[in-house]
Structure formats: structure tokens, C-alpha cells
Scaffold this active site. Structure first.
Site, PDB file in Angstrom:
ATOM      1  N   TYR A  70       7.466   2.076  -7.878  1.00  0.00           N
ATOM      2  CA  TYR A  70       6.769   0.792  -7.886  1.00  0.00           C
ATOM      3  C   TYR A  70       6.328   0.414  -9.300  1.00  0.00           C
ATOM      4  O   TYR A  70       6.473  -0.738  -9.714  1.00  0.00           O
ATOM      5  CB  TYR A  70       5.583   0.810  -6.932  1.00  0.00           C
ATOM      6  CG  TYR A  70       5.969   1.127  -5.491  1.00  0.00           C
ATOM      7  CD1 TYR A  70       7.180   0.700  -4.949  1.00  0.00           C
ATOM      8  CD2 TYR A  70       5.127   1.867  -4.673  1.00  0.00           C
ATOM      9  CE1 TYR A  70       7.535   0.994  -3.648  1.00  0.00           C
ATOM     10  CE2 TYR A  70       5.473   2.158  -3.360  1.00  0.00           C
ATOM     11  CZ  TYR A  70       6.681   1.723  -2.853  1.00  0.00           C
ATOM     12  OH  TYR A  70       7.034   2.007  -1.562  1.00  0.00           O
ATOM     13  N   GLU A  94       0.856  -1.165   0.000  1.00  0.00           N
ATOM     14  CA  GLU A  94       0.000   0.000   0.000  1.00  0.00           C
ATOM     15  C   GLU A  94       0.899   1.225   0.000  1.00  0.00           C
ATOM     16  O   GLU A  94       1.948   1.224   0.639  1.00  0.00           O
ATOM     17  CB  GLU A  94      -0.908   0.062   1.238  1.00  0.00           C
ATOM     18  CG  GLU A  94      -1.979  -0.996   1.290  1.00  0.00           C
ATOM     19  CD  GLU A  94      -1.540  -2.270   1.995  1.00  0.00           C
ATOM     20  OE1 GLU A  94      -2.280  -3.265   1.935  1.00  0.00           O
ATOM     21  OE2 GLU A  94      -0.444  -2.275   2.601  1.00  0.00           O
TER      22      GLU A  94
END
Length: 174
Positions: free
Chosen positions: A129, A117
Site C-alpha cells: 500500500y 484498513e
């Protein structure tokens, strides 16, 4: 498991090794710099001593811890708990190396996918990411208790360990 990397004794590159209890004071410095709600000493102590799903590593440069990463390895999925660098080392692609090492470790442990998250406002982390193959998969409304900010859930598939192996500088988990 060895604590040092295979080829990682050079002074010029990072060394990845498993986190130890005695690393916690240095980890707490990184935590306070990186997060608005840093983990406590007790949280790290519990992760290292009581959570058999937890795997934590540190990134050292010239004998000093400059970053760390952690995950829970459950069945065939890895869940990134935290990843952080000292502020002075951000923006130099060290976070990329740290995440890459964490993903290699997850693959080595037999994980097929990895999730995390990230704050919806944290574009820098989201870009890293995405670069590493993570894809958005939903949101967790009000996930962060400090300001009720939403979290973006991201997932990535991991290659089988045999496809990538441990590279120079990798944590040797044998």
C-alpha cells in the site's frame, strides 16, 4: 461495460473483468485462503446484487480466477473492501497489479481518494500500500473481531482519470 479487457486476451498476462455471480464459488476459495474471517457466499451475493456503491473485479490468468478486489465508490471516495490472491500467486507482484487496476478503476469512476484498513501486523500488505502511495492516517482499535487486532487506516490520493487513462489489460467500464 465490457467484461474482458481491451488487450487482455493474451495467455501470458492477467485479464481483469467485472465480477459476476457465477464467480462466487472461485472467490470463496480465495477468501478462505486469504482471510481468517472469510466473507460468505451471501455477503458477496448481496454486494453484487444490492449494494449500488460496490464495484468488484476479478483477475484471471489463463482462464482461471487468481485474485479479486472490491471497493465501495461513494461520492468521490473509494473504500477498499477486500483484495486477495490465491496463495500460489502471492509474492510475484500480482497483488501490485490488482491494486493498481482497482485504483485505476476508482479514478475512472471519478473518485479523488481511496482508503482501506489493514491489520497492524500485516507488514507485507502495508508495504504494498505504501508503494502505491497510501499513507497511514490513524488506527481503528480492536477492529478485527477474530482477535481484536487494531487496523491501520490508510489513504491515497488518486490521479484524475485523464492523467493515467486505462492501460493495456485494464477493465473497460464503458
Amino acid at each position: 461495460m465490457t467484461e474482458r479487457t481491451r488487450a487482455g486476451e493474451q495467455e501470458s498476462g492477467p485479464v481483469f473483468r467485472l465480477m459476476k455471480l457465477e464467480d462466487i464459488p472461485e472467490i470463496l476459495v480465495i477468501e478462505r485462503e486469504a482471510f481468517t474471517m472469510p466473507w460468505t457466499e451471501e455477503a458477496f451475493r448481496n454486494e453484487l446484487t444490492h449494494n449500488h456503491f460496490a464495484k468488484y473485479m476479478v483477475m484471471e490468468l489463463n482462464g482461471h480466477i487468481i485474485g479479486y478486489a472490491g471497493m465501495w465508490a461513494i461520492v468521490d471516495e473509494a473504500h477498499v473492501t477486500n483484495i486477495a490472491l490465491l496463495e500460489a500467486y502471492r509474492g510475484r507482484k500480482w497483488g501490485d497489479r490488482l491494486l493498481e487496476e482497482l485504483m485505476k478503476t476508482a479514478s475512472f469512476l471519478g473518485m479523488k481518494s481511496i482508503t482501506l484498513e489493514v491489520r497492524v501486523s500485516n507488514e507485507v500488505a502495508q508495504n504494498l500500500y505504501r508503494k502505491k502511495g497510501f499513507r497511514p492516517a490513524g488506527t481503528r482499535k480492536g477492529y478485527y473481531s477474530d482477535n481484536r487486532e487494531d487496523a491501520l487506516i490508510m489513504w491515497a490520493d488518486l490521479p484524475e482519470y485523464g492523467e493515467q487513462g486505462l492501460t493495456e489489460g485494464s477493465v473497460d467500464l464503458k
